[in-house]
Scaffold this active site. Sequence first.
Site, PDB file in Angstrom:
ATOM      1  N   SER A  99     -56.582 -63.136  -3.638  1.00 22.85           N
ATOM      2  CA  SER A  99     -57.130 -62.126  -4.106  1.00 22.85           C
ATOM      3  C   SER A  99     -58.304 -60.259  -2.794  1.00 22.85           C
ATOM      4  O   SER A  99     -58.748 -59.587  -3.880  1.00 22.85           O
ATOM      5  CB  SER A  99     -58.304 -63.104  -4.408  1.00 22.85           C
ATOM      6  OG  SER A  99     -57.914 -63.509  -5.248  1.00 22.85           O
ATOM      7  N   GLY A 159     -56.876 -64.193  -7.823  1.00 18.85           N
ATOM      8  CA  GLY A 159     -55.620 -63.147  -7.699  1.00 18.85           C
ATOM      9  C   GLY A 159     -56.040 -62.061  -8.068  1.00 18.85           C
ATOM     10  O   GLY A 159     -57.742 -61.410  -8.543  1.00 18.85           O
ATOM     11  N   CYS A 210     -61.208 -68.087 -11.404  1.00 14.49           N
ATOM     12  CA  CYS A 210     -61.478 -66.603 -10.833  1.00 14.49           C
ATOM     13  C   CYS A 210     -60.836 -65.604 -11.835  1.00 14.49           C
ATOM     14  O   CYS A 210     -61.182 -65.062 -12.934  1.00 14.49           O
ATOM     15  CB  CYS A 210     -61.117 -66.373  -9.501  1.00 14.49           C
ATOM     16  SG  CYS A 210     -61.971 -65.242  -8.784  1.00 14.49           S
ATOM     17  N   PHE A 211     -59.921 -64.931 -11.816  1.00 12.46           N
ATOM     18  CA  PHE A 211     -58.537 -64.366 -12.420  1.00 12.46           C
ATOM     19  C   PHE A 211     -58.551 -65.146 -13.543  1.00 12.46           C
ATOM     20  O   PHE A 211     -58.511 -64.548 -14.846  1.00 12.46           O
ATOM     21  CB  PHE A 211     -57.199 -63.889 -11.054  1.00 12.46           C
ATOM     22  CG  PHE A 211     -57.102 -62.152 -11.759  1.00 12.46           C
ATOM     23  CD1 PHE A 211     -57.475 -61.347 -12.082  1.00 12.46           C
ATOM     24  CD2 PHE A 211     -55.916 -62.313 -12.461  1.00 12.46           C
ATOM     25  CE1 PHE A 211     -57.237 -59.798 -12.475  1.00 12.46           C
ATOM     26  CE2 PHE A 211     -55.834 -61.027 -12.800  1.00 12.46           C
ATOM     27  CZ  PHE A 211     -55.460 -59.976 -12.245  1.00 12.46           C
ATOM     28  N   GLN A 270     -61.023 -64.761 -15.405  1.00 15.64           N
ATOM     29  CA  GLN A 270     -60.778 -63.297 -16.578  1.00 15.64           C
ATOM     30  C   GLN A 270     -59.742 -63.684 -17.685  1.00 15.64           C
ATOM     31  O   GLN A 270     -60.269 -62.570 -18.727  1.00 15.64           O
ATOM     32  CB  GLN A 270     -60.417 -62.410 -15.984  1.00 15.64           C
ATOM     33  CG  GLN A 270     -62.339 -62.307 -14.867  1.00 15.64           C
ATOM     34  CD  GLN A 270     -61.813 -61.490 -13.393  1.00 15.64           C
ATOM     35  OE1 GLN A 270     -60.847 -60.861 -13.537  1.00 15.64           O
ATOM     36  NE2 GLN A 270     -62.517 -62.118 -12.545  1.00 15.64           N
ATOM     37  N   GLY A 294     -64.576 -59.544  -7.730  1.00 18.57           N
ATOM     38  CA  GLY A 294     -65.162 -58.185  -8.191  1.00 18.57           C
ATOM     39  C   GLY A 294     -65.123 -57.760  -9.812  1.00 18.57           C
ATOM     40  O   GLY A 294     -66.085 -56.583 -10.036  1.00 18.57           O
ATOM     41  N   HIS A 318     -64.410 -70.583  -6.764  1.00 16.20           N
ATOM     42  CA  HIS A 318     -63.498 -71.415  -6.075  1.00 16.20           C
ATOM     43  C   HIS A 318     -63.670 -73.219  -6.036  1.00 16.20           C
ATOM     44  O   HIS A 318     -63.776 -72.986  -4.471  1.00 16.20           O
ATOM     45  CB  HIS A 318     -62.886 -70.491  -4.853  1.00 16.20           C
ATOM     46  CG  HIS A 318     -62.584 -68.832  -5.496  1.00 16.20           C
ATOM     47  ND1 HIS A 318     -60.914 -69.509  -5.548  1.00 16.20           N
ATOM     48  CD2 HIS A 318     -63.240 -67.900  -5.325  1.00 16.20           C
ATOM     49  CE1 HIS A 318     -60.851 -68.110  -5.763  1.00 16.20           C
ATOM     50  NE2 HIS A 318     -61.800 -67.192  -5.647  1.00 16.20           N
ATOM     51  N   GLU A 363     -61.870 -75.132  -5.067  1.00 14.00           N
ATOM     52  CA  GLU A 363     -60.534 -75.376  -4.281  1.00 14.00           C
ATOM     53  C   GLU A 363     -61.263 -75.077  -2.610  1.00 14.00           C
ATOM     54  O   GLU A 363     -60.718 -75.919  -1.661  1.00 14.00           O
ATOM     55  CB  GLU A 363     -59.654 -75.001  -4.155  1.00 14.00           C
ATOM     56  CG  GLU A 363     -59.236 -73.248  -3.794  1.00 14.00           C
ATOM     57  CD  GLU A 363     -59.496 -72.953  -4.500  1.00 14.00           C
ATOM     58  OE1 GLU A 363     -59.848 -71.260  -4.167  1.00 14.00           O
ATOM     59  OE2 GLU A 363     -60.010 -72.872  -5.301  1.00 14.00           O
TER      60      GLU A 363
END
Length: 381
Positions: free
Chosen positions: A56, A237, A265-266, A269, A309, A355, A357
């Site tokens: 990422s 990512g 995360c990604f 989104q 971000g 995250h 993990e």
Amino acid sequence: MAWEGAGSGTSTAAVLVLEDGRSFRGRAYGAVGETFGEAVFNTGMTGYQETLTDPSYHRQVVVMTAPHVGNTGVNDEDPESKRIWVSGYVVRDPARVTSSWRAKRTLDEELAAQGVVGISGIDTRALTRHLRERGAMRVGIFSGDAIVGDADMLARVLAQPQMKGANLSAEVATSEPYVVPAIGEKRFTVAAIDLGIKGMTPHRMAERGIEVHVLPATATAEDVYAVSPDGVFFSNGPGDPATADHPVALMRAVLERKTPLFGICFGNQILGRALGFGTYKLKYGHRGVNQPVQDRTTGKVEVTAHNHGFAVDAPLDKPSDTPFGRAEVSHVCLNDNVVEGLQLLDQPAFSVQYHPEAAAGPHDAAYLFDRFVSLMEAERA
């Protein structure tokens, strides 16, 4: 441009130049040369090896706010991928001595071996405050013969592409499918879409008896269902989610079949876009291992690891109607009320922006993998 900061570390000079013209002078750390990317800061005091190898961070120059970095060296067990992905690395005081029995090399040696240009000996506190006030921005690090005139270095920084609008997941994802076997008895099969997946993610699923089929970012719905999955996972990512049209289309295909779905995360989104929400770029993002997040479904507050971000623009005050049923914000950041999780109320799909993990810790959110298992158990029943 005015020089700022006192050099330390190696004897080779280095300069960090921000796109707004501010610059800092220090000493080379890692490889000598030049590099460019988006300047971001990470507030974690531990886990620098996991940070460096997180896909990422592709095309980002990471500023560490912790003053001492490199104390435990580098080992061969902790990387999250097969290489360092950061474009550049910025530290204040590199460790003079590596003090871990697990270490195989120093951090400086590892950065140099992988061609990662860094800088040490600068005032990272001043740099972090600048990025908080002005926002993440393009940056260049120049060392050795790469140091030229101020105007020339700034022009090279300004010639670099912005992170907004960048489509990067295919650049870091696997090109061929591979399988991470279940640890112990196999209970489920999951198709994991690699948008920049970290190595600990399939491991956390394998610990729960899941056989994980990791598929390229370009995978189709046919590829996903060819492995007969009990669930589908979308990974973290790099890049701007507004450019990720193929993953969004793939996720909608999964949602149409009502297969249990989990995104990180990604992946959060992507779920937001698949449900019809927008995304936007944060001023300076969340990066570190100490971000407070509330699970609104339980009221519990977790200390969590972040690296993003961009964020999802979804209403916090009420559920929303989507093409796939009602959806609500399940998690929220207590620092700034940024959306940190989504869940569908009428079918088995959820995601988080942070995250769980978190190989280097904290592990407050590990229960989310159990929640994914529960969705697959309920669907099988």
